[in-house]
Design an enzyme around this catalytic site. Structure first.
Site, PDB file in Angstrom:
ATOM      1  N   TYR A   1       0.704  -1.268  -0.010  1.00  0.00           N
ATOM      2  CA  TYR A   1      -0.390  -0.062  -0.107  1.00  0.00           C
ATOM      3  C   TYR A   1       0.941   1.872   0.002  1.00  0.00           C
ATOM      4  CZ  TYR A   1      -3.063   3.661   1.976  1.00  0.00           C
ATOM      5  OH  TYR A   1      -3.769   4.790   1.752  1.00  0.00           O
TER       6      TYR A   1
ATOM      7  N   GLU B   1     -12.437   5.394   3.719  1.00  0.00           N
ATOM      8  CA  GLU B   1     -11.410   6.434   4.731  1.00  0.00           C
ATOM      9  C   GLU B   1     -12.668   6.958   5.697  1.00  0.00           C
ATOM     10  OE1 GLU B   1      -7.844   6.998   5.788  1.00  0.00           O
ATOM     11  OE2 GLU B   1      -7.502   7.131   3.867  1.00  0.00           O
TER      12      GLU B   1
ATOM     13  N   TRP C   1      -5.803   1.771  10.124  1.00  0.00           N
ATOM     14  CA  TRP C   1      -5.865   1.444   8.608  1.00  0.00           C
ATOM     15  C   TRP C   1      -5.966  -0.308   8.548  1.00  0.00           C
ATOM     16  CZ3 TRP C   1      -8.697   3.426   5.329  1.00  0.00           C
ATOM     17  CH2 TRP C   1      -8.127   3.273   3.378  1.00  0.00           C
TER      18      TRP C   1
END
Length: 182
Positions: A19, A41, A49
């Site tokens: 990522y 998000e 995350w």
């Protein structure tokens, strides 16, 4: 020799490293990708995350490949289906917000011609360099965007969430100086 990366990705799982290396901070101009990251998000708010990254494929399936038009039209039956899906975050408030926010996202697209034009207008189309060594979680631009989206009726889009979004879609470049992505 290993690549130098931002400190937050050191000693992390491969999914996190990929990522960082291929997505985080790369400027995004495609509305579909901007929406995908926006939805993720919003679900990340209050969570780590990595939790979202690990569930990303499940989100993709559950939310019709991040098709904002379909999501905007979800009904109570679909909401129940999502609420019972163990592969995603099942917070009812966030699920309802996803539907609400999809409708507002579409309104923004109509008003500005694209969500891309809207979101990048806050930086005058420029990539903003921040100072990652003085780790921040919000800024004047994230407050401004968050407040504007709240006025439009969006939920789960506080200044911290928007700051993370801006980093993710490359409007704010927060790679550290020693990182190969800087």
């Amino acid at each position: 020799m290993t690549k130098k990366r931002c400190k937050w990705v050191e000693d992390k799982e491969e999914i996190y490293i990929k990522y960082h290396d291929f997505e985080w901070g790369v400027p995004v101009y495609d509305d579909k990708k901007l929406y995908e990251m926006f939805l993720l998000e919003c679900f990340q708010a209050g969570l780590s995350w990595i939790t979202i990254l690990k569930k990303r494929e499940n989100f993709k399936k559950a939310f019709d490949n991040f098709d904002v038009q379909k999501i905007a039209n979800y009904d109570d039956e679909k909401l129940e289906e999502l609420a019972n899906n163990p592969g995603i975050i099942r917070n009812r408030g966030k699920l309802k917000a996803a539907i609400n926010n999809a409708n507002i996202y579409l309104d923004i697209q109509k008003e500005f011609g694209s969500f891309c034009k809207y979101i990048w207008s806050f930086s005058n189309g420029k990539i903003l360099k921040d100072t990652p060594e003085n780790y921040k979680t919000q800024s004047a631009i994230s407050y401004k965007i968050s407040n504007d989206l709240k006025k439009r009726g969006m939920k789960y889009i506080g200044s911290i969430t928007i700051y993370s979004y801006l980093e993710a879609v490359g409007i704010i470049n927060n790679h550290t100086h020693e990182c190969f992505k800087f």
